[in-house]
Scaffold this motif. Structure first.
Motif, PDB file in Angstrom:
ATOM      1  N   GLY A   3       0.803  -1.226   0.000  1.00 10.51           N
ATOM      2  CA  GLY A   3       0.000   0.000   0.000  1.00 10.51           C
ATOM      3  C   GLY A   3       0.830   1.267   0.000  1.00 10.51           C
ATOM      4  N   GLY A   4       0.167   2.379   0.260  1.00 10.25           N
ATOM      5  CA  GLY A   4       0.859   3.665   0.282  1.00 10.25           C
ATOM      6  C   GLY A   4       0.080   4.699   1.077  1.00 10.25           C
ATOM      7  N   LYS A   5       0.754   5.787   1.402  1.00  8.76           N
ATOM      8  CA  LYS A   5       0.095   6.957   2.012  1.00  8.76           C
ATOM      9  C   LYS A   5       0.763   8.158   1.368  1.00  8.76           C
ATOM     10  CE  LYS A   5      -2.865   8.799   4.505  1.00  8.76           C
ATOM     11  NZ  LYS A   5      -4.310   8.458   4.480  1.00  8.76           N
ATOM     12  N   SER A   6       0.594   8.254   0.070  1.00  9.55           N
ATOM     13  CA  SER A   6       1.465   9.128  -0.724  1.00  9.55           C
ATOM     14  C   SER A   6       1.028  10.584  -0.646  1.00  9.55           C
ATOM     15  CB  SER A   6       1.483   8.629  -2.163  1.00  9.55           C
ATOM     16  OG  SER A   6       1.918   7.277  -2.170  1.00  9.55           O
ATOM     17  N   ALA A   7       2.031  11.469  -0.700  1.00 12.46           N
ATOM     18  CA  ALA A   7       1.785  12.884  -0.483  1.00 12.46           C
ATOM     19  C   ALA A   7       2.201  13.722  -1.683  1.00 12.46           C
ATOM     20  CB  ALA A   7       2.567  13.353   0.750  1.00 12.46           C
ATOM     21  N   ALA A   8       1.393  14.749  -1.959  1.00  9.55           N
ATOM     22  CA  ALA A   8       1.771  15.784  -2.917  1.00  9.55           C
ATOM     23  C   ALA A   8       2.204  17.000  -2.109  1.00  9.55           C
ATOM     24  CB  ALA A   8       0.578  16.158  -3.784  1.00  9.55           C
ATOM     25  N   CYS A  23      -3.398   2.204  -5.002  1.00  8.64           N
ATOM     26  CA  CYS A  23      -2.284   2.129  -4.045  1.00  8.64           C
ATOM     27  C   CYS A  23      -1.442   3.393  -4.087  1.00  8.64           C
ATOM     28  CB  CYS A  23      -1.433   0.894  -4.320  1.00  8.64           C
ATOM     29  SG  CYS A  23      -0.969   0.760  -6.040  1.00  8.64           S
ATOM     30  N   SER A  24      -1.338   4.005  -5.282  1.00  6.29           N
ATOM     31  CA  SER A  24      -0.518   5.216  -5.413  1.00  6.29           C
ATOM     32  C   SER A  24      -1.383   6.474  -5.393  1.00  6.29           C
ATOM     33  CB  SER A  24       0.308   5.143  -6.693  1.00  6.29           C
ATOM     34  OG  SER A  24      -0.522   4.766  -7.786  1.00  6.29           O
ATOM     35  N   ALA A  25      -2.530   6.417  -4.728  1.00 10.70           N
ATOM     36  CA  ALA A  25      -3.406   7.590  -4.642  1.00 10.70           C
ATOM     37  C   ALA A  25      -2.710   8.749  -3.931  1.00 10.70           C
ATOM     38  CB  ALA A  25      -4.681   7.222  -3.873  1.00 10.70           C
ATOM     39  N   MET A  26      -3.119   9.951  -4.289  1.00 11.10           N
ATOM     40  CA  MET A  26      -2.642  11.136  -3.578  1.00 11.10           C
ATOM     41  C   MET A  26      -3.540  11.305  -2.353  1.00 11.10           C
ATOM     42  SD  MET A  26      -3.160  15.082  -4.521  1.00 11.10           S
ATOM     43  CE  MET A  26      -2.459  15.217  -6.130  1.00 11.10           C
ATOM     44  N   SER A  27      -3.163  10.647  -1.265  1.00  9.82           N
ATOM     45  CA  SER A  27      -4.073  10.680  -0.126  1.00  9.82           C
ATOM     46  C   SER A  27      -3.728  11.802   0.856  1.00  9.82           C
ATOM     47  CB  SER A  27      -4.089   9.329   0.585  1.00  9.82           C
ATOM     48  OG  SER A  27      -2.796   8.946   0.940  1.00  9.82           O
ATOM     49  N   ARG A  28      -2.560  12.440   0.624  1.00 12.01           N
ATOM     50  CA  ARG A  28      -2.224  13.606   1.442  1.00 12.01           C
ATOM     51  C   ARG A  28      -1.789  14.751   0.525  1.00 12.01           C
ATOM     52  NH1 ARG A  28       2.519  12.134   5.120  1.00 12.01           N
ATOM     53  NH2 ARG A  28       3.144  10.873   3.326  1.00 12.01           N
ATOM     54  N   MET A  64      -1.900  12.295  13.384  1.00 10.25           N
ATOM     55  CA  MET A  64      -3.248  11.691  13.327  1.00 10.25           C
ATOM     56  C   MET A  64      -3.225  10.388  12.536  1.00 10.25           C
ATOM     57  SD  MET A  64      -5.715  14.903  12.494  1.00 10.25           S
ATOM     58  CE  MET A  64      -5.716  16.378  13.521  1.00 10.25           C
ATOM     59  N   THR A  65      -4.111   9.483  12.925  1.00 11.91           N
ATOM     60  CA  THR A  65      -4.206   8.190  12.215  1.00 11.91           C
ATOM     61  C   THR A  65      -4.461   8.400  10.734  1.00 11.91           C
ATOM     62  OG1 THR A  65      -5.182   7.372  14.254  1.00 11.91           O
ATOM     63  CG2 THR A  65      -5.328   5.927  12.348  1.00 11.91           C
ATOM     64  N   ILE A  66      -5.319   9.362  10.410  1.00 10.56           N
ATOM     65  CA  ILE A  66      -5.696   9.577   8.999  1.00 10.56           C
ATOM     66  C   ILE A  66      -4.476  10.004   8.170  1.00 10.56           C
ATOM     67  CG2 ILE A  66      -6.321  12.047   9.116  1.00 10.56           C
ATOM     68  CD1 ILE A  66      -8.697   9.674   7.473  1.00 10.56           C
ATOM     69  N   ALA A  67      -3.473  10.570   8.832  1.00  7.55           N
ATOM     70  CA  ALA A  67      -2.272  11.017   8.126  1.00  7.55           C
ATOM     71  C   ALA A  67      -1.247   9.901   7.969  1.00  7.55           C
ATOM     72  CB  ALA A  67      -1.629  12.188   8.876  1.00  7.55           C
TER      73      ALA A  67
END
Ligand code: NAD
Length: 483
Positions: free
Chosen positions: A254-259, A286-291, A380-383
């Motif tokens: 997975g990922g928690k990828s940031a712009a 998986c490579s979504a811009m989630s942050r 935060m968990t969401i981050a």
């Protein structure tokens, strides 16, 4: 094949078969209703598939071919998918939830893998190493043998295509374990393998529960290489099983990828990155811009644009969304949707501000509104944790180093983005970001040709590009003593 049959079988050793574990219901997340049933493999089915693949491997029917011949078959599989794009895309949309136009893009992307790796088949060359006049030495790259490929539900067609095309191009035989939620559209790979004349048993496709069929496959002593795309906990289980048999594996997790959005970025152009980065496939990428880590000077201006993009999206059944536009389908299941909604709620309790979205749609199906959270802080968990839904967390920064620190501050490291007109700043960020792919001024820039994979808990090994080929071959050195 009519697009949606009531019952779908597994494909083992060139034959369509029922599953030893019975059947599984496949639900249309756009309506919440059962769409079809699929055969469910048990451990014995998995063993038969592995033995079939092993038999073909040992026969040399695939690995002894001149690579260009294998390459042509691989390319032809891609063309087969394109010839059946209407049916495949329809089934994919109905089982997965994405808009029909997105499903068509997925099928085209899958075909592109077969084109690319079909072309690469004859480029896997060894080298000659000088050892002096008395020796002739050369290296050869040989397929591992049986490649086990375990597929996630978010892009079942594209993920199978990614591993299967490279596996076959390099002369491996393949056993594919399709995801329980979205197994139907993988049937066309079996049909394609037959249509292009691959030997029976070279491609086996079966659906089964992860903890039964997936675990049996990854621990099977006759599997020689494993490619896994999915979540971190499953990746750890699979890597552990692979280690026990001393076989290599590729983990795409997975990922928690940031712009990182700098004050000098083209803010209007960034709207498009938000649209694709977090709302494509309802954020189940998986490579979504989630942050989005945004410079304080432009924070409010960027949030305005993000909220515009989110509020313009029309959300509803993917099958009704035939044309590209500001629209989004269902998430894959109500369980995934509820998990994402609960993470949003928990973020608000931890102090984040819900600017738009966050609600489930008041209709059957697994719908979640496009969601934007601001005032998110790195603790935060969401981050830190992957939502895998249409939820963008916006954070602030004032100094470049701070942005990098926040971006690198999770266990993941799949992709990252930097948005700025300053090329020095962009290249500096590209060096500092701990991730396998960096996008500068365009989220998802790249293609099948560009290597993809993670740092940290996002996994190891690379898929896509020429780099991926080296996961599917082992190097043999041949040293000949000349008399
Ligand atoms: P998952 O790990 O739950 O399941 C993936 C596959 O593994 C399924 O086929 C499942 O049946 C199987 N599986 C489950 N338990 C198993 C076990 N014990 N042994 C062997 N196989 C087992 O993941 P998912 O929920 O289907 O997919 C979502 C995840 O995949 C997200 O974390 C996402 O980021 C990741 N993903 C990564 C990429 C990438 O290329 N990096 C691409 C798509 C999805």
């Amino acid at each position: 094949m009519s697009a949606v049959k009531a019952y779908w079988q597994n494909y083992i050793d060139g034959t369509w078969v029922d599953g030893g574990a019975g059947r599984i219901d496949v639900t249309d997340p756009g309506t919440g209703e059962v769409l079809a049933q699929h055969a469910l493999a048990d451990a014995a089915d998995v063993d038969r598939a592995v033995q079939a693949a092993r038999r073909v491997h040992l026969s040399g029917a695939l690995s002894d071919l001149r690579p260009v011949e294998r390459g042509r078959m691989v390319q032809a599989m891609g063309r087969y998918l394109l010839e059946h794009i209407d049916d495949i895309a329809t089934v994919l949309t109905l089982e997965q939830g994405k808009p029909l136009w997105e499903a068509r893009i997925e099928v085209q992307g899958a075909a592109r893998y077969f084109e690319y790796y079909g072309n690469q088949a004859e480029t896997v060359e060894g080298r000659s190493i000088p050892l002096g006049a008395s020796y002739f030495d050369f290296t050869a790259h040989e397929p591992y043998g049986v490649s086990a490929q375990i597929i996630p539900w978010n892009y079942p067609v594209e993920m199978t295509a990614r591993s299967l095309s490279a596996g076959l191009a390099t002369g491996n035989t393949c056993v594919i374990k399709t995801p329980e939620l979205t197994p139907l559209s993988n049937a066309w790979f079996a049909q394609a393998a037959e249509a292009v004349g691959l030997p029976k048993g070279a491609v086996n496709i079966l659906c089964g529960h992860g903890h039964i069929a997936g675990a049996t496959l990854s621990a099977h002593p006759d599997v020689n290489q494993i490619v896994f795309t999915g979540s971190v906990p499953t990746g750890i289980a699979i890597a552990t099983a692979a280690a026990a048999n001393v076989v290599p594996c590729v983990l795409e997790l997975g990922g928690k990828s940031a712009a990182i959005v700098h004050a000098d970025a083209d803010l209007d152009a960034f709207r498009n990155d938000v649209r694709w980065g977090i709302f494509f496939n309802a954020g189940q990428v998986c490579s979504a811009m989630s942050r989005a880590i945004v410079h304080s000077d432009v924070h409010d201006a960027v949030v305005d644009r993000i909220v515009d993009v989110a509020s313009e999206m029309s959300v509803g059944p993917g099958i009704e969304r035939t044309e590209f536009g500001a629209n989004m389908g269902a998430m894959v299941s109500e369980a995934q949707r509820d998990r994402a909604a609960a993470m949003v709620e928990a973020a608000v309790q931890q102090g984040a501000t819900l600017v738009t979205g966050g609600r489930k749609a008041n209709r059957p199906g697994a719908f979640l509104e496009p969601t934007v959270l601001t005032d998110v802080t790195p603790d935060m968990t969401i981050a830190r944790e992957e939502v895998f839904g249409p939820v963008l967390s916006v954070m602030r920064f004032d100094h470049d180093d701070e942005a990098i620190q926040i971006a690198n501050g999770t266990d993941y490291g799949l992709v990252g983005g930097v948005f700025t007109r300053d090329i020095d700043r962009a290249t500096q960020a590209a060096r500092q970001l701990r991730c396998g792919q960096v996008f500068v001024n365009e989220w998802f820039a790249g293609g099948v040709e560009t290597p993809f994979g993670g740092y940290g808990k996002s996994g190891y090994g690379r898929e896509k590009g020429r780099e991926a080929l080296w996961n599917y071959v082992q190097t043999k050195n041949v040293a000949i003593r000349l008399r």
